[in-house]
Design a protein around this motif. Structure first.
Motif, PDB file in Angstrom:
ATOM      1  N   GLY A 187      -6.336   5.481  -1.762  1.00 51.03           N
ATOM      2  CA  GLY A 187      -5.519   5.372  -2.966  1.00 51.03           C
ATOM      3  C   GLY A 187      -4.990   3.952  -3.104  1.00 51.03           C
ATOM      4  N   PHE A 188      -3.905   3.812  -3.842  1.00 42.06           N
ATOM      5  CA  PHE A 188      -3.328   2.484  -4.074  1.00 42.06           C
ATOM      6  C   PHE A 188      -2.257   2.114  -3.057  1.00 42.06           C
ATOM      7  N   ARG A 189      -1.809   3.073  -2.248  1.00 40.04           N
ATOM      8  CA  ARG A 189      -0.658   2.801  -1.398  1.00 40.04           C
ATOM      9  C   ARG A 189      -0.953   2.754   0.084  1.00 40.04           C
ATOM     10  N   TRP A 229       4.249  -3.927   2.368  1.00 37.40           N
ATOM     11  CA  TRP A 229       3.268  -3.234   3.196  1.00 37.40           C
ATOM     12  C   TRP A 229       3.829  -3.120   4.604  1.00 37.40           C
ATOM     13  N   ARG A 230       3.861  -1.894   5.135  1.00 37.64           N
ATOM     14  CA  ARG A 230       4.384  -1.648   6.480  1.00 37.64           C
ATOM     15  C   ARG A 230       3.320  -0.965   7.349  1.00 37.64           C
ATOM     16  N   LEU A 231       3.332  -1.306   8.625  1.00 39.69           N
ATOM     17  CA  LEU A 231       2.446  -0.679   9.594  1.00 39.69           C
ATOM     18  C   LEU A 231       2.914   0.752   9.818  1.00 39.69           C
ATOM     19  N   THR A 232       2.028   1.723   9.555  1.00 37.67           N
ATOM     20  CA  THR A 232       2.405   3.130   9.716  1.00 37.67           C
ATOM     21  C   THR A 232       1.532   3.868  10.720  1.00 37.67           C
ATOM     22  N   GLY A 233       0.452   3.235  11.162  1.00 35.89           N
ATOM     23  CA  GLY A 233      -0.414   3.911  12.117  1.00 35.89           C
ATOM     24  C   GLY A 233      -1.355   2.949  12.810  1.00 35.89           C
ATOM     25  N   SER A 241       5.408   0.471   0.704  1.00 36.83           N
ATOM     26  CA  SER A 241       6.693   1.150   0.582  1.00 36.83           C
ATOM     27  C   SER A 241       7.731   0.143   0.098  1.00 36.83           C
ATOM     28  N   SER A 242       8.312   0.410  -1.043  1.00 35.61           N
ATOM     29  CA  SER A 242       9.320  -0.483  -1.625  1.00 35.61           C
ATOM     30  C   SER A 242       8.784  -1.904  -1.771  1.00 35.61           C
ATOM     31  N   ALA A 243       7.605  -2.037  -2.317  1.00 34.38           N
ATOM     32  CA  ALA A 243       6.955  -3.332  -2.589  1.00 34.38           C
ATOM     33  C   ALA A 243       6.649  -4.128  -1.321  1.00 34.38           C
TER      34      ALA A 243
END
Length: 196
Positions: free
Chosen positions: A143-145, A172-176, A168-170
């Motif tokens: 997707g886009f996110r 990009w955060r490492l999530t995995g 997230s909130s403009a």
């Protein structure tokens, strides 16, 4: 006609900036790892999502080695999560993540796969541009996110980490981080030894 061309150009430019933005965020994270800047690392990482990602992998590997004795998989997973939680708490700290991103190993865990920095900031020579292009091509968007990026891209797939970034909130955060098989198995052994 001019307005159509201008609007089309602006839309293309916005799309291009959006497509490059996760790679800029990954570059920023690599610079933070290189500088050992814990504040910037903490800003770029969603530790709860990262903990869930690693828990899923380690727990899945852990359950493969256990005799469930008639328990259904969900009950066993819940019990395993409670058992492995202290081990995961040690794994998902800014310092442990810095060790992992710096050289592909967790210093507390000997025998881990890797040894080469998985987030090494690229230079600006021809080889770095080729590597950046291959990284861009081999990345997978959800997707886009959300985007998954294999690093280091020049390693065999069995030794690659797959880093997932989420918008997230403009930011990009490492999530995995999908771990290579050898590191996942080593962490599972250590987790099993810690629970005994």
């Amino acid at each position: 006609m001019r307005w159509t061309l201008r609007i089309s150009f602006l839309l293309f430019l916005a799309w291009a900036i959006f497509m490059v933005s996760p790679f800029v965020a990954l570059y920023d994270l690599s610079k933070a790892v290189e500088a050992r800047d814990m504040d910037r690392i903490t800003e770029r990482v969603n530790f709860n999502a990262l903990r869930a990602s690693l828990a899923r992998q380690i727990l899945g590997e852990f359950l493969k080695t256990q005799d469930l004795g008639g328990l259904d998989r969900q009950t066993a997973a819940q019990a395993g999560t409670a058992t492995l939680n202290p081990v995961l708490e040690e794994l998902i700290t800014p310092h442990a993540l810095l060790d992992l991103l710096d050289d592909g190993q967790l210093q507390r865990y000997e025998g881990a796969a890797g040894g080469k920095g998985i987030l090494t900031p690229p230079g600006f020579d021809a080889a770095s541009i080729e590597t950046a292009w291959r990284t861009f091509i081999l990345s997978e968007t959800q997707g886009f996110r959300s985007i998954t990026i294999p690093v280091p891209v020049d390693e065999p797939k069995t030794r690659q980490f797959k880093i997932t970034l989420r918008l997230s909130s403009a930011t990009w955060r490492l999530t995995g981080i999908d771990l290579p098989d050898t590191l996942r198995k080593e962490l599972t052994k250590r987790a099993a030894a810690a629970t005994k």
